[in-house]
Design a protein around this motif. Structure first.
Motif, PDB file in Angstrom:
ATOM      1  N   ASP A 113       0.849  -1.194   0.000  1.00 41.98           N
ATOM      2  CA  ASP A 113       0.000   0.000   0.000  1.00 41.98           C
ATOM      3  C   ASP A 113       0.887   1.246   0.000  1.00 41.98           C
ATOM      4  N   PRO A 114       1.607   1.491  -1.103  1.00 38.91           N
ATOM      5  CA  PRO A 114       2.600   2.574  -1.139  1.00 38.91           C
ATOM      6  C   PRO A 114       1.992   3.974  -1.107  1.00 38.91           C
ATOM      7  N   LYS A 115       0.685   4.096  -1.330  1.00 39.34           N
ATOM      8  CA  LYS A 115       0.066   5.425  -1.327  1.00 39.34           C
ATOM      9  C   LYS A 115      -0.010   6.026   0.071  1.00 39.34           C
ATOM     10  N   LYS A 116       0.042   5.158   1.079  1.00 44.60           N
ATOM     11  CA  LYS A 116       0.026   5.660   2.451  1.00 44.60           C
ATOM     12  C   LYS A 116       1.345   6.339   2.762  1.00 44.60           C
ATOM     13  N   LYS A 117       1.280   7.548   3.258  1.00 43.17           N
ATOM     14  CA  LYS A 117       2.472   8.336   3.523  1.00 43.17           C
ATOM     15  C   LYS A 117       2.869   8.265   4.995  1.00 43.17           C
TER      16      LYS A 117
END
Length: 545
Positions: A70-74
C-alpha cells in the motif's frame, strides 16, 4: 489460512528476489511462521529464539511486504526500537540491502546521526525509522506535532532485544512511549518483539502490551536443535600483600591479573573472540596488558577495548573489523557487545570474573558457535585465597558462583523480570515528558494515559494524586487556573537537560581529546589533574590541560 508450505508466496516479489540472491534454499521455521500473523495485523507478536536464528528477517520481511503493498500511504510505516546504537547501525546496513529493490527508505535516528540527515526525514517522513528509547523520548517532547502527523499510517513497532528491556526502568519508559504513540497515531499499532529465549516464554506476554486484552502470539525457535557447550574454568590465587586491597579500590589491578592476560594471549591469539569484563576499568587494564604482550613478542596487536565511554569512531572501527572477519580480532569488552552487531565467526566467549547474571551469560554465549553449534566458554576467575572470611576462602566464592550459573544455564533457567513495580522514577519522567509535550495536561488525562491504560497500572488514583501533590511541592509542576497541570520552574530545568531523555542516571563526564579529536569520556567521579596518567582505549595517556 495459508500454511507454512506456501507462506513464502505471500512475500513481496522483490523481497523473494533478495532471498534468492542470498542463496537461501528455504526460510527458517520462525521466518515462515511469522509471515501470516504479521501480514494479518490482528495481534501482537513475540518472536523468541536464540541469537543468529533469523529473527530480524522473520519480522521485517512480512512487515516490509505489508507496507509496500500500500505505497500510497504516507509517513512513517515501521518504527524499530533498539537498546543500542551499535545494533541500529548494524540493522541499518542489513535493511538497506533488503530494501534496495523495493525502494523503501530506512533512516537511523539517534545521537550519532547528523542533523542534516534528520532534517531530511522531518521534511519528508516515510518508510522505516530505527531509534532508541532516549531519542524517541526527545521526539515525543520536542517534535510531538510532527510525530502525530507522520504516524497516522504507522503499522508496526518492532522492538529488538526485548528481553533487555523487561523489568527495567528503561522497559517501563518504552512501554509508556508505545502507549503514547498509539494515542498520537489514533489507532492500535501492531507490536512485534524480538527476543532471546525465555525459561517461561508464556509469562512474558503481558510485558509487550500491559493491561490490554489484545492477543499476543508467540513464535519460538526449534527445540530440536542441539547445541554443544565446551567450558574451561581457570582459577588464579590472589594473595594481596598488606595495603594492596586499598590499591585495588584506587583502580590498580593486583599483579596476578598479569597471568590472566598472559593466558588470554596464549589461548585466544590468532582467532576472533569476545572477552567480557564487569567494569570499564578492567576492560582497559586487560587490553593494555595484552597490547604490551603483543609488542613484547613482536607480533601484530589483535586485542582492542570496547565500552560505552569510547568515541563513536573507535567503537565502530572495532565493530567493522569484527564483522569483516579478515583479521583475527579479540574484543575486550563490557556489556556493549553482549547485544547488537552480528559477528558471524566468534571462536569463543571469555569472561573475567563471574558474569552478572545467568541471562547475561546466556546472551553472551549466543555470540559464539553460530556455524557448528559448538559454543566455547572460558572463565578466568581470580580468587582471594587468604581472605579474613574463612567460609568465603573455603568456598572459592566466585568459582562456586560461576559453576552454579553454568548449571542453571544448562537447565535453561534464567532470572525472571520483576512482575510488578511502581517504578516512580520512570513515572516521574513520563509525567513531566507528557506535560512538556503538550504544554499543559489535566490530571485525569495524565492518569488515564500513564496508569489506567499505560504501564504504571498498579498506581491507583489515590496514589497518583499524592504523587502529583509531591511534584507540586517540589515546584516540578504547577496547576493553572483551568485546573490543568504545567511544568514548574524546577520541572522546566529538569526537562531541558538532555540527561532527562534517559530513564537511567547518566554520570557527568570529562571529554578526552587528543590532537583536537575526541577519543571518549571518563566519569567526573574519577578526579583528574594536570600531569595525571590513566589508561584509555588500550593506551596510556597523560593530562596536559
Amino acid at each position: 489460512m495459508a500454511d507454512s508450505t506456501n507462506t513464502f508466496d505471500l512475500l513481496d516479489i522483490n523481497l523473494k528476489k533478495w532471498i534468492y540472491k542470498k542463496g537461501w534454499h528455504d526460510l527458517l521455521p520462525i521466518q515462515k511462521a511469522s509471515i501470516k500473523p504479521i501480514l494479518d495485523k490482528k495481534n501482537d507478536l513475540i518472536i523468541s529464539a536464540s541469537t543468529a536464528s533469523g529473527k530480524t528477517e522473520a519480522a521485517f520481511l512480512p512487515a516490509l511486504t505489508a507496507i509496500n503493498a500500500d505505497p500510497k500511504k504516507k509517513g512513517i510505516r515501521i518504527l524499530y526500537i533498539s537498546p543500542l546504537k551499535a545494533l541500529i547501525n548494524d540493522q541499518f546496513r542489513r535493511l538497506e540491502e533488503i530494501t534496495e529493490d523495493i525502494k523503501i527508505k530506512v533512516t537511523p535516528w539517534h545521537g550519532d546521526i547528523s542533523a542534516n540527515r534528520k532534517h531530511k526525514l522531518e521534511q519528508s517522513p516515510e518508510g522505516v525509522i530505527l531509534t532508541t528509547p532516549e531519542s524517541l523520548e526527545s521526539l515525543l517532547i520536542n517534535r510531538v506535532g510532527w510525530l502525530r502527523e507522520s504516524t497516522q499510517n504507522l503499522d508496526y513497532f518492532i522492538i529488538d532485544e526485548f528481553h533487555a528491556f523487561m523489568g527495567t526502568q528503561r522497559g517501563y519508559q518504552l512501554q509508556s512511549q508505545l502507549n503514547r504513540l498509539d494515542n498520537l497515531a489514533g489507532h492500535r499499532v501492531v507490536r512485534i518483539a524480538l527476543s532471546a529465549t525465555f525459561s517461561d516464554v508464556n509469562a512474558v506476554k503481558s510485558y509487550l502490551r500491559p493491561g490490554s486484552n489484545v492477543k499476543c502470539e508467540l513464535i519460538t525457535g526449534s527445540k530440536d536443535q542441539k547445541d554443544t557447550l565446551s567450558v574451561q574454568i581457570r582459577g588464579y590465587d590472589l594473595t594481596p600483600e598488606e595495603g594492596e586491597l586499598e590499591t585495588i579500590k584506587n583502580q590498580t589491578l593486583p599483579k596476578e591479573y598479569d597471568q590472566v592476560a598472559k593466558d588470554i594471549f596464549r589461548f585466544l591469539r590468532g582467532s576472533t573472540n569476545l572477552v567480557f569484563c564487569n567494569s570499564r576499568f578492567l576492560t582497559e587494564a586487560i587490553s593494555t596488558e595484552l597490547q604490551k604482550l603483543s609488542q613484547k613478542n613482536f607480533v601484530p596487536n589483535e586485542f582492542f577495548p570496547h565500552h560505552g565511554s569510547l568515541s563513536k569512531d573507535l567503537r565502530e572501527s572495532l565493530e567493522a573489523r569484527l564483522q569483516e572477519g579478515r583479521l583475527p580480532t579479540t574484543a575486550i569488552c563490557t556489556a556493549t557487545l553482549e547485544l547488537g552487531i552480528d559477528i558471524s565467526d566468534v571462536a569463543s566467549i571469555a569472561q573475567i570474573e563471574p558474569p552478572m547474571s545467568v541471562a547475561s551469560m546466556r546472551q553472551r554465549l549466543g555470540r559464539a558457535g553460530r556455524r557448528d553449534h559448538i559454543a566455547v566458554l572460558r572463565l578466568f576467575i581470580p580468587e582471594y585465597t587468604q581472605s579474613t572470611q574463612l567460609l568465603k576462602t573455603q568456598l572459592c566464592e566466585d568459582t562456586f558462583l560461576s559453576v552454579a550459573m553454568i548449571n542453571l544455564l544448562l537447565q535453561r533457567w534464567y532470572e525472571p523480570p520483576m512482575e510488578h513495580e511502581y517504578a516512580f522514577s520512570t513515572l516521574l519522567q513520563q509525567t513531566l515528558s507528557v506535560i512538556a509535550s503538550f504544554g499543559s495536561v489535566s490530571a485525569k488525562n495524565l492518569y488515564e494515559l500513564l496508569c489506567k491504560y499505560g504501564p504504571f497500572s498498579i498506581c491507583t488514583p489515590e496514589i497518583f494524586m499524592k504523587f502529583l501533590k509531591d511534584l507540586g511541592e517540589k515546584d516540578l509542576i504547577v496547576q493553572l487556573n483551568d485546573k490543568s497541570l504545567t511544568l514548574g520552574l524546577e520541572g522546566e530545568k529538569l526537562v531541558s537537560n538532555w540527561n532527562f531523555y534517559a530513564s537511567f542516571k547518566t554520570p557527568d563526564e570529562y571529554t578526552i581529546e587528543n590532537d583536537n579529536r575526541k577519543i571518549g569520556t571518563v566519569p567526573l567521579n574519577q578526579p583528574i589533574s594536570i600531569d595525571d596518567t590513566f589508561l584509555f582505549a588500550g593506551r596510556g595517556w597523560k593530562v596536559v590541560y
